[in-house]
Design a protein around this motif. Sequence first.
Motif, PDB file in Angstrom:
ATOM      1  N   GLY A  82      -2.868 -14.886  10.041  1.00  0.00           N
ATOM      2  CA  GLY A  82      -3.215 -14.105   8.844  1.00  0.00           C
ATOM      3  C   GLY A  82      -4.444 -14.644   8.146  1.00  0.00           C
ATOM      4  N   ALA A  83      -4.464 -15.953   7.925  1.00  0.00           N
ATOM      5  CA  ALA A  83      -5.599 -16.550   7.210  1.00  0.00           C
ATOM      6  C   ALA A  83      -6.874 -16.390   8.027  1.00  0.00           C
ATOM      7  N   ALA A 133      -7.596 -14.081  10.154  1.00  0.00           N
ATOM      8  CA  ALA A 133      -8.035 -12.676  10.175  1.00  0.00           C
ATOM      9  C   ALA A 133      -8.852 -12.320   8.943  1.00  0.00           C
ATOM     10  N   THR A 134      -8.664 -13.082   7.859  1.00  0.00           N
ATOM     11  CA  THR A 134      -9.462 -12.803   6.662  1.00  0.00           C
ATOM     12  C   THR A 134     -10.741 -13.633   6.647  1.00  0.00           C
ATOM     13  N   ALA A 139     -13.989  -9.703   9.822  1.00  0.00           N
ATOM     14  CA  ALA A 139     -12.861 -10.192   9.016  1.00  0.00           C
ATOM     15  C   ALA A 139     -12.298  -9.115   8.097  1.00  0.00           C
ATOM     16  N   LEU A 140     -11.015  -9.243   7.799  1.00  0.00           N
ATOM     17  CA  LEU A 140     -10.347  -8.328   6.873  1.00  0.00           C
ATOM     18  C   LEU A 140     -10.551  -8.851   5.453  1.00  0.00           C
ATOM     19  N   THR A 141     -11.390  -8.138   4.724  1.00  0.00           N
ATOM     20  CA  THR A 141     -11.720  -8.591   3.370  1.00  0.00           C
ATOM     21  C   THR A 141     -11.501  -7.476   2.362  1.00  0.00           C
ATOM     22  N   GLY A 142     -10.880  -6.386   2.821  1.00  0.00           N
ATOM     23  CA  GLY A 142     -10.797  -5.182   1.983  1.00  0.00           C
ATOM     24  C   GLY A 142     -11.974  -4.302   2.347  1.00  0.00           C
ATOM     25  N   ALA A 143     -11.724  -3.007   2.510  1.00  0.00           N
ATOM     26  CA  ALA A 143     -12.745  -2.115   3.077  1.00  0.00           C
ATOM     27  C   ALA A 143     -13.690  -1.538   2.019  1.00  0.00           C
ATOM     28  N   GLN A 183     -13.079   0.777   7.578  1.00  0.00           N
ATOM     29  CA  GLN A 183     -12.001  -0.207   7.706  1.00  0.00           C
ATOM     30  C   GLN A 183     -12.253  -1.137   8.893  1.00  0.00           C
ATOM     31  N   ASN A 184     -11.874  -2.382   8.739  1.00  0.00           N
ATOM     32  CA  ASN A 184     -11.829  -3.308   9.871  1.00  0.00           C
ATOM     33  C   ASN A 184     -10.396  -3.363  10.367  1.00  0.00           C
ATOM     34  N   ILE A 185     -10.254  -3.441  11.679  1.00  0.00           N
ATOM     35  CA  ILE A 185      -8.913  -3.541  12.263  1.00  0.00           C
ATOM     36  C   ILE A 185      -8.876  -4.753  13.189  1.00  0.00           C
ATOM     37  N   VAL A 186      -7.892  -5.591  13.012  1.00  0.00           N
ATOM     38  CA  VAL A 186      -7.684  -6.712  13.932  1.00  0.00           C
ATOM     39  C   VAL A 186      -6.450  -6.377  14.746  1.00  0.00           C
ATOM     40  N   GLY A 215     -10.137  -0.709  -1.685  1.00  0.00           N
ATOM     41  CA  GLY A 215     -11.176  -1.666  -1.314  1.00  0.00           C
ATOM     42  C   GLY A 215     -10.720  -3.109  -1.261  1.00  0.00           C
ATOM     43  N   ASP A 275      -8.324  -1.956   5.517  1.00  0.00           N
ATOM     44  CA  ASP A 275      -8.383  -3.034   6.493  1.00  0.00           C
ATOM     45  C   ASP A 275      -6.966  -3.311   6.963  1.00  0.00           C
ATOM     46  N   MET A 276      -6.792  -3.397   8.278  1.00  0.00           N
ATOM     47  CA  MET A 276      -5.428  -3.606   8.780  1.00  0.00           C
ATOM     48  C   MET A 276      -5.380  -4.542   9.971  1.00  0.00           C
ATOM     49  N   VAL A 292       2.343 -13.684   8.533  1.00  0.00           N
ATOM     50  CA  VAL A 292       0.920 -13.326   8.541  1.00  0.00           C
ATOM     51  C   VAL A 292       0.472 -12.980   7.123  1.00  0.00           C
ATOM     52  N   GLY A 337      -0.113 -16.051   5.107  1.00  0.00           N
ATOM     53  CA  GLY A 337      -1.413 -16.653   5.411  1.00  0.00           C
ATOM     54  C   GLY A 337      -2.553 -15.918   4.736  1.00  0.00           C
TER      55      GLY A 337
END
Lengths: 355, 249
Positions: A60-61, A63-64, A190-194, A199-202, B42, B63-64, B75, B78
């Motif tokens: 999780g961490a 991914a951001t 990275a997922l930082t809010g879109a 959107q970013n997708i991991v 956002g 973001d997902m 997750v 984290g």
Amino acid sequence: MCGNEALAEAAIIAGVDAYFGYPITPQNEITAYMSKRMPEEGRVFVQSESELAAINMVFGASATGKRTMTTSSSPGISLMQEGISYLSGAELPAVVVNVMRGGPGLGNIAPSQGDYFQATRGGGHGDYRTITLGPSSVQELADCMSLAFDLADQYRMTVVVLADGFLGQMMEPVVLDKKPRRKLPPKDWALTGAEGREQNIVRSLWLGEGVLEELNYKLQAKYEQVQKNEVICEEYEVDDAEIVVVAYGIAARIVRSAVNKAREEGIKAGWIRPITLWPFPTKQINRAAEELRIFLTVEMSCGQMVEDVKLAVAGKAPVLFYGRAGGSVPSVDEVLERIRQLTIPANKQKVKSKK
Amino acid sequence: MKTVFTRTATLKDCPTHYCPGCGHGIAHRLIAEAIDELGIRGRTIGIAPVGCAVLAYDYLDVDMIEVAHGRAPAVATGMKRTNPDKIIFSYQGDGDLAAIGTAEIIHAAHRAEQLTVVFINNAVFGMTGGQMAPTTVLGQVTATTQKGREAIGEGYPLQICELLAVLPGAIYIERCSVYNPAQVRKTKKAIKHAFELQVNGAEGLSLVEVLSPCPTYWRMTPAKAMEWIEKEMTKTFPLGCLKSFELTK
Ligand SMILES: Cc1ncc(C[n+]2csc(CCOP(=O)(O)OP(=O)(O)O)c2C)c(N)n1
Ligand code: SF4
Ligand SMILES: [Mg+2]
């Protein structure tokens, strides 16, 4: 400082934003140290409910876009394999330290090198690799932390630091300094809010026909780059050696002493010490096998790295093995005796032992 | 002409892979509406489960991340710990949250993680073919309880809300459903509240359980499935707020 604390402080210097871990011997000093130091630095420490959770907190961490790590010892690392496979599929950077202990099962808490296969082959499912570093001193253990984070970020891979109970517990003087860092690519994934962007997708699920195959080839291309660019190994007196001893980590220090003693006895011995276990110094060892000489691999296991040595030597020379398992450590004399047996002709050995 | 209803911005305009009458789509829409009404698109990060909703990121335009089966609360921990300004939610099925991921949800609640969890209870493992879930009700026929679930040997239905509500770190726990429009509206309110708590920094975990139809593996028509939730499922899983948390204005 003991190795465990040194690597923890080195990780802080390397800029780790978040540490997640679950206690297990022989690496409890790391968790305790991080619980104190990370909050002092305004960074994140969480004692997780399991290693399964720890590696997923790392997931999780990471991914951001944060620098993050976990540490454990063998049984805990087994639990993390699912997470490492997902990290690899999603191409997220992470650093995992394994302070190896004896196995299989609960085993014991003595130092071991029994997790070499797991680390270098990837103990989780799927076609993936983890960069694996095998330091052999407290100094090197500390030094490889910033390298581990840089490699993880540069290649978006999991980097395993493969230490053992000896290295973790051992006290040695260590200099913790800020090594120059690599220039790293931006983490635009990275997922930082879109906000203000798409959107970013991991993810690691790819269902479309051939899509996952493409991803696998992309990963393989990346792994080839790592193999091309990131091999580190050390050699000593290999040129004229009739026997080359290959060892990593704490076993390499025993080998170093044994080889020095052998030289004093007039035996032409040398050693090769892989520091990156994956990528493995295949070329370096293959080059050393151009000359007719014997290779002896020494490990604190029943013989794992020896398979990579054999692959590297590719049949050009005999490859032998000496190891102790289950938390036992080979002594300098045992290794020296092996070197003698392999280099001194049998008739002379007899004479020698009669004396 | 006056527009009385539109698709909310965070819900993508695309065909769905869900079966006709599936509850996942409704829950997705409610989440998207809550996010848009709170104006947090956002800075929201969503976590998709392993289950039929694994592709939730195809529908929710935030973001997902897609994570290992059951591990979403770890997750999420984290993510939230390293990004306290972000709004983190997980979306999990009953296999994901109540079977393989029981440890992770309990401990996330136990640590009072500031997270929002939407828990879709459809009483089966939808994705793998309608097997028994911990939430399968007694007597319910599934692919792995072919004579109907029996308590002894196959276990009692696991009541997650009741279990979590006793933990001090869980601050808001509500069980809702989507079997009729009034219930959908209630669920929407609950989901929005669960997000609102996080937006306002309330210190603990919020979970909204949604009793949701899986007509395919319940072997029912969509209408019958809704009726079954109302008449049968709510007997084992009574609706209502098990633990409330009011924001002081
Ligand atoms: C480690 C692991 N075990 C098993 C599976 C197979 N699997 C995928 S989804 C699922 C159950 C999903 O059920 P639920 O969470 O209730 O979601 P639903 O499909 O019902 O919405 C299982 C067992 C998996 N993907 N990973
Ligand atoms: S199998 Fe059930 S849960 Fe899955 S999409 Fe179909 S109706 Fe929905
Ligand atoms: Mg389900």
